[in-house]
Design a protein around this motif. Structure first.
Motif, mmCIF file in Angstrom:
data_model
loop_
_atom_site.group_PDB
_atom_site.id
_atom_site.type_symbol
_atom_site.label_atom_id
_atom_site.label_comp_id
_atom_site.label_asym_id
_atom_site.label_seq_id
_atom_site.Cartn_x
_atom_site.Cartn_y
_atom_site.Cartn_z
ATOM 1 N N GLU A 108 4.030 54.559 23.924
ATOM 2 C CA GLU A 108 4.889 54.817 22.850
ATOM 3 C C GLU A 108 5.803 53.660 22.593
ATOM 4 O O GLU A 108 6.162 53.579 21.453
ATOM 5 C CB GLU A 108 5.721 56.321 23.232
ATOM 6 N N LEU A 109 6.083 53.020 23.671
ATOM 7 C CA LEU A 109 6.893 51.903 23.472
ATOM 8 C C LEU A 109 5.979 50.680 24.095
ATOM 9 O O LEU A 109 5.744 50.575 25.383
ATOM 10 C CB LEU A 109 8.323 51.603 24.268
ATOM 11 N N ILE A 110 5.547 49.973 23.280
ATOM 12 C CA ILE A 110 4.477 48.965 23.589
ATOM 13 C C ILE A 110 5.363 47.505 23.805
ATOM 14 O O ILE A 110 6.217 47.240 23.054
ATOM 15 C CB ILE A 110 3.483 48.572 22.729
ATOM 16 N N ILE A 111 5.298 47.124 25.025
ATOM 17 C CA ILE A 111 5.988 45.598 25.466
ATOM 18 C C ILE A 111 4.908 44.688 25.469
ATOM 19 O O ILE A 111 3.964 44.869 26.482
ATOM 20 C CB ILE A 111 6.740 45.842 26.689
ATOM 21 N N ALA A 112 4.899 43.597 25.053
ATOM 22 C CA ALA A 112 3.912 42.476 25.239
ATOM 23 C C ALA A 112 4.666 41.205 25.206
ATOM 24 O O ALA A 112 6.008 41.072 24.779
ATOM 25 C CB ALA A 112 3.195 42.600 23.923
ATOM 26 N N PRO A 113 4.239 40.050 25.680
ATOM 27 C CA PRO A 113 2.737 40.206 26.502
ATOM 28 C C PRO A 113 3.180 41.115 27.949
ATOM 29 O O PRO A 113 4.221 41.701 28.138
ATOM 30 C CB PRO A 113 2.537 38.727 26.825
ATOM 31 N N ASN A 114 1.975 41.325 28.425
ATOM 32 C CA ASN A 114 1.916 42.282 29.403
ATOM 33 C C ASN A 114 2.682 41.752 30.684
ATOM 34 O O ASN A 114 3.301 42.804 31.281
ATOM 35 C CB ASN A 114 0.491 42.384 29.983
ATOM 36 N N SER A 115 2.883 40.530 30.882
ATOM 37 C CA SER A 115 3.639 39.977 31.964
ATOM 38 C C SER A 115 5.240 40.659 31.947
ATOM 39 O O SER A 115 5.981 41.010 32.780
ATOM 40 C CB SER A 115 3.956 38.548 32.164
ATOM 41 N N ARG A 116 5.601 40.626 30.521
ATOM 42 C CA ARG A 116 7.153 41.295 30.261
ATOM 43 C C ARG A 116 7.010 42.752 30.605
ATOM 44 O O ARG A 116 7.954 43.154 30.987
ATOM 45 C CB ARG A 116 7.540 41.151 28.775
ATOM 46 N N ARG A 117 5.954 43.446 30.153
ATOM 47 C CA ARG A 117 5.775 44.892 30.578
ATOM 48 C C ARG A 117 6.104 45.155 31.817
ATOM 49 O O ARG A 117 6.760 46.218 32.419
ATOM 50 C CB ARG A 117 4.462 45.498 29.907
ATOM 51 N N ASN A 118 5.345 44.201 32.696
ATOM 52 C CA ASN A 118 5.528 44.586 34.227
ATOM 53 C C ASN A 118 6.931 44.280 34.590
ATOM 54 O O ASN A 118 7.292 45.048 35.396
ATOM 55 C CB ASN A 118 4.397 43.681 34.886
ATOM 56 N N GLU A 119 7.538 43.326 33.953
ATOM 57 C CA GLU A 119 8.804 42.991 34.345
ATOM 58 C C GLU A 119 9.775 44.041 34.101
ATOM 59 O O GLU A 119 10.684 44.487 35.092
ATOM 60 C CB GLU A 119 9.342 41.662 33.851
ATOM 61 N N ILE A 120 9.563 44.660 33.023
ATOM 62 C CA ILE A 120 10.575 45.822 32.636
ATOM 63 C C ILE A 120 10.188 46.898 33.601
ATOM 64 O O ILE A 120 11.223 47.728 34.206
ATOM 65 C CB ILE A 120 10.329 46.218 31.208
ATOM 66 N N LEU A 121 9.141 47.505 33.756
ATOM 67 C CA LEU A 121 8.723 48.561 34.502
ATOM 68 C C LEU A 121 9.213 48.359 36.121
ATOM 69 O O LEU A 121 9.614 49.348 36.445
ATOM 70 C CB LEU A 121 7.120 48.710 34.524
ATOM 71 N N SER A 122 9.107 47.172 36.453
ATOM 72 C CA SER A 122 9.576 46.960 37.720
ATOM 73 C C SER A 122 10.942 46.978 38.015
ATOM 74 O O SER A 122 11.668 47.568 38.943
ATOM 75 C CB SER A 122 8.935 45.856 38.515
ATOM 76 N N PHE A 123 11.763 46.503 36.922
ATOM 77 C CA PHE A 123 13.036 46.522 36.872
ATOM 78 C C PHE A 123 13.802 48.223 36.869
ATOM 79 O O PHE A 123 14.722 48.233 37.421
ATOM 80 C CB PHE A 123 13.800 45.964 35.691
ATOM 81 N N ILE A 124 13.039 49.011 35.954
ATOM 82 C CA ILE A 124 13.454 50.116 35.875
ATOM 83 C C ILE A 124 13.201 50.895 37.236
ATOM 84 O O ILE A 124 14.088 51.795 37.745
ATOM 85 C CB ILE A 124 12.541 51.009 34.906
ATOM 86 N N LYS A 125 12.166 50.281 37.836
ATOM 87 C CA LYS A 125 11.963 51.111 39.220
ATOM 88 C C LYS A 125 12.709 50.851 40.253
ATOM 89 O O LYS A 125 13.106 51.779 41.230
ATOM 90 C CB LYS A 125 10.507 50.597 39.629
ATOM 91 N N GLN A 126 13.583 49.801 40.128
ATOM 92 C CA GLN A 126 14.609 49.518 41.222
ATOM 93 C C GLN A 126 15.853 50.389 40.864
ATOM 94 O O GLN A 126 16.868 50.280 41.663
ATOM 95 C CB GLN A 126 15.346 48.022 40.981
#
Ligand SMILES: [Zn+2]
Length: 479
Positions: A182-200
């Motif tokens: 529903e919220l696309i974050i690109a490139p994929n490296s940035r998407r992973n960065e955001i997901l792991s930041f939220i996880k912390q």
């Protein structure tokens, strides 16, 4: 493309701080957004391209003071420089928002009233490290030797009473929306960065400041001003009429894409959607982050004196050449290195010897051998889809690679066929060859139009003329 049923495309760039004139990095982001906007216009969608300037905060007050100017006079001058720079670079926004405008300030106040009503706002004491260059609080873990790594400056210790937003409530829902697409974050490296930041684990954020100069007062507590970053993020809504024109707002919101620099993705992919959810608005469909540019391998900085001025480059090489260079040289989304030498190499090689040479020799032969008379050729959309798919996914360099492979093929075919000799024995064959090559060139012009609008227009006019005559060089070689 994201909203086929609505046939609209709302695209934004970041709004730029008016503490200095536009640099190559902001030009890069804005050129990419303009190319995407032009592509969607060409595909028949109702496009709204927004850019603008951020004009609040201590940093701007300081820059105005250093220039010996009244802050409003200072921001007026610098904002006009941005507008003019974009014009020089062939960038055609549909709107240019300035955060000092009344339409913006009024909308931000409405937004903050809604935020207060959401129940996600509370008052507390706060002590933190604040970098004025970033206009943001920094965690100890984000500093390098006690300094902000982006500004090489020690942040100030700030202790004050502030209003806070419960960002910590939004980790799970943001993760879900990112994972669901529903919220696309690109490139994929940035998407992973955001997901792991939220996880912390997300921490609550201050939404107001005490004693900030040149900022909007908080509507329910006039001893505080609105934290400039949140004021600025709201430009994407205020510009399209959040407070003043609901019809237009409902037509364009949510944004189809925010194009941003990679240094500001936490604001755009975490704080911004959380604030929108809190006030009951839709979140943007996509955030795309471009990489950082270096010049001759060095970080761009005024103190190194290596900053290259995008406006000077456009004046020397033409705006199309600068647009082409930036989007061809570096895959969009990755970091990359630029220099005037590299621009000149692409200009002389790809543009003068490649495309320019093809246009001039082909038109010369059509004039000589066919008396300038050629059937009209209209490109079929099928031929365009591959390159347009690359462009619409911001894969500009890949799309341009494909176009330049066709240009090289066409030039080689002319070399191999030797039409000057062939015409003596088989004029029909030469006619067929030239008709096919003009058709190919027409296709190329249509495909190039979003990236190089002036050049594409020139080529189309040459081909569409009643009689084709040898074209003037499109790109004069620069030694
Ligand atoms: Zn900083």
């Amino acid at each position: 493309m994201n909203n086929p049923e609505r046939n609209k495309f709302y695209i934004t760039t970041p709004i730029y701080y008016v503490n200095d004139k536009p640099h190559i990095g902001s030009a890069y982001t804005t050129i990419a957004a303009d190319c995407l906007a032009r592509l969607h216009r060409q595909l028949g969608e109702e496009v709204h391209l927004l850019t603008g300037t951020a004009e609040h905060g201590n940093k701007i007050a300081q820059s105005a003071e250093a220039a010996g100017k009244d802050p409003q006079e200072f921001v007026n001058e610098v904002s006009a420089k941005f507008s003019l720079a974009w014009d020089t670079l062939g960038i055609a926004p549909d709107d240019f928002i300035r955060t000092s405008e009344e339409r913006h300030v009024k909308a931000v106040i409405e937004f903050f009233k809604k935020l207060k009503e959401s129940g996600k706002v509370y008052e507390d004491d706060y002590e933190g490290l604040y970098c004025i260059g970033c206009e943001a609080f920094k965690k100890e873990s984000e500093l390098v030797n006690g300094l902000c790594p982006l500004h090489n400056k020690a942040p100030e210790v700030v202790k004050e009473r502030n209003w806070f937003f419960k960002l910590s409530d939004y980790g799970a829902i943001l993760t879900e929306k990112i994972e669901d697409g529903e919220l696309i974050i690109a490139p994929n490296s940035r998407r992973n960065e955001i997901l792991s930041f939220i996880k912390q684990g997300l921490e609550d954020i201050a939404i107001s400041r005490q004693n900030a100069k040149f900022a909007i007062p908080l509507p329910w507590d006039e001893s505080q001003t609105i934290y400039v970053w949140l004021d600025e993020l709201f430009n994407y809504c205020s510009a399209i009429g959040y407070e003043s024109n609901k019809e237009q707002f409902n037509k364009f919101w949510p944004a189809d894409i925010h194009v941003v620099g990679k240094d500001i993705i936490k604001f755009h992919c975490i704080i911004w959607p959380a604030l929108l959810l809190a006030i009951g608005e839709k979140i943007p469909a996509k955030v795309f982050a471009n990489g950082f540019l270096t010049v001759d391998g060095q970080k761009i900085s005024k103190s190194l004196g290596n900053a290259i001025d995008p406006v000077e480059l456009a004046q020397k090489y033409g705006s199309d050449a600068v647009r082409y260079f930036l989007l061809r040289e570096i895959p969009f989304g990755q970091d990359g290195d630029v220099s005037e030498e590299k621009l000149k190499a692409r200009y002389n090689g790809d543009l003068a010897n490649g495309l320019g040479n093809l246009v001039s020799r082909l038109t010369n032969m059509v004039e000589k051998f066919l008396d300038g008379d050629i059937e009209q050729y209209i490109a079929s959309p099928k031929d365009l889809s591959e390159v347009f798919n690359d462009f619409s996914s911001l894969n500009f360099s890949e799309g341009l690679n494909k176009i330049w492979a066709e240009i090289a093929w066409a030039n080689q075919l002319i070399d191999k066929s030797k039409p000057w000799d062939l015409y003596k024995t088989d004029p029909a064959k030469v006619e067929e060859l030239l008709i096919n090559l003009v058709a190919l060139l027409y296709d190329i012009a249509i495909k190039l139009a979003p990236i190089m609008p002036e050049t594409a227009d020139k080529i189309r006019k040459i081909i569409e003329a009643d009689k084709i005559v040898k074209a003037e060089p499109l790109f004069a070689k620069i030694e």
